[in-house]
Design a protein around this motif. Structure first.
Motif, PDB file in Angstrom:
ATOM      1  N   ILE A 136     104.021  11.155  73.393  1.00 17.60           N
ATOM      2  CA  ILE A 136     103.446  10.690  72.216  1.00 17.60           C
ATOM      3  C   ILE A 136     103.124   9.366  72.179  1.00 17.60           C
ATOM      4  CG2 ILE A 136     104.139   9.970  69.354  1.00 17.60           C
ATOM      5  CD1 ILE A 136     106.179  12.608  69.810  1.00 17.60           C
ATOM      6  N   MET A 155     107.175   6.156  62.865  1.00 20.75           N
ATOM      7  CA  MET A 155     106.258   6.981  63.157  1.00 20.75           C
ATOM      8  C   MET A 155     106.609   8.131  64.230  1.00 20.75           C
ATOM      9  SD  MET A 155     102.717   5.340  61.785  1.00 20.75           S
ATOM     10  CE  MET A 155     102.781   4.014  63.067  1.00 20.75           C
ATOM     11  N   LEU A 159     107.718  11.900  64.106  1.00 17.50           N
ATOM     12  CA  LEU A 159     106.770  13.068  64.839  1.00 17.50           C
ATOM     13  C   LEU A 159     107.724  13.579  65.888  1.00 17.50           C
ATOM     14  CD1 LEU A 159     104.329  14.304  65.344  1.00 17.50           C
ATOM     15  CD2 LEU A 159     103.426  12.373  66.816  1.00 17.50           C
ATOM     16  N   LEU A 163     108.410  17.775  65.921  1.00 17.94           N
ATOM     17  CA  LEU A 163     108.201  18.747  67.208  1.00 17.94           C
ATOM     18  C   LEU A 163     109.419  19.135  67.843  1.00 17.94           C
ATOM     19  CD1 LEU A 163     105.789  16.002  69.407  1.00 17.94           C
ATOM     20  CD2 LEU A 163     105.320  18.513  68.428  1.00 17.94           C
TER      21      LEU A 163
END
Length: 191
Positions: A136, A155, A159, A163
Motif C-alpha cells: 500500500i 488512511m 485500507l 483488505l
C-alpha cells in the motif's frame, strides 16, 4: 458493567427438512430484510449446505455492538419469523456469538465453528498483514506524502482493515485451513 462496543457476529446453524428448503430460504430472506432495518445492523451472509456430509445452512448476522444485537434479538419482528423458521427444521437452531479478530477465522464449511488457537490466528494475520502494508505504501507513496503523518496512518490502516477483512483473511484462512483446522484423528473423536 462495561458495555461491549466492538462488532458482534452471530453464527446460526440450521438443518432444514428437505421438503421445506424453499420456504426456509424465503423466510430467511425476510428475516434478513427485517434485520436490515435495525440500527447497528452491518450485514448478513448465508452459506447454503455444501454437501450431504455438511447439510447445514449457516447464517452470519453482524451487528455494530452488543446493544444493537440485543435490540434485534429481543424484537417481535425477529420472534415472529423465528417461530416460523423453527417449524421447518430437523433439529433446533445452534447459535454461536463471536467478536473481534476471531471473525476473520470462521470457515463456513467446518462444523462446529471453533476458532483456532490464538498463536495460529496471530501468525496467519501477520503473514497477510506484512506484505499488504508495504504494498500500500509503495502503490500510494506519491499521493500519501501530501498528507500529515497521522492522516496517512489513518488512511493506510483503514485500507488495510478492509483488505484484511474482505480479501486477505478469507484467502489466508482457506489457504492455511489444513493448519488452522486440522482434521481430528480417530483418537480425538473418542474424547
Amino acid at each position: 458493567m462495561v458495555e461491549n462496543k466492538e462488532p458482534i457476529t452471530v453464527i446460526i446453524s440450521r438443518r432444514v427438512k428437505p421438503e421445506m428448503v424453499k420456504e426456509f430460504e424465503s423466510l430467511t430472506s425476510e428475516m434478513t430484510e427485517r434485520a436490515s432495518r435495525f440500527p447497528g445492523y452491518l450485514g448478513t451472509t448465508l452459506f447454503k449446505p455444501s454437501s450431504s456430509i455438511d447439510p447445514e445452512y449457516r447464517i452470519m448476522f453482524k451487528f455494530q455492538d452488543m446493544n444493537s444485537l440485543q435490540e434485534w434479538e429481543g424484537s417481535s419482528q425477529r420472534a415472529e419469523i423465528l417461530e416460523k423458521i423453527e417449524d421447518l427444521l430437523i433439529t433446533t437452531s445452534e447459535r454461536e456469538q463471536v467478536s473481534g479478530l476471531i471473525t476473520w477465522f470462521t470457515l463456513p464449511s467446518t462444523n462446529p465453528i471453533t476458532p483456532p488457537p490464538r498463536y495460529k490466528m496471530s501468525l496467519i494475520s501477520w503473514l497477510a498483514l506484512y506484505p499488504a502494508v508495504p504494498l500500500i505504501f509503495w502503490l500510494f507513496e506519491s499521493w500519501l506524502i501530501e498528507f500529515p503523518m497521522f492522516i496517512r496512518i489513518f488512511m493506510v490502516t483503514a485500507l488495510v482493515i478492509v483488505l484484511m477483512t474482505y480479501l486477505l483473511m478469507p484467502f489466508m484462512t482457506k489457504r492455511f485451513a489444513f493448519w488452522l483446522y486440522p482434521k481430528s484423528t480417530p483418537e480425538d473423536s473418542d474424547v
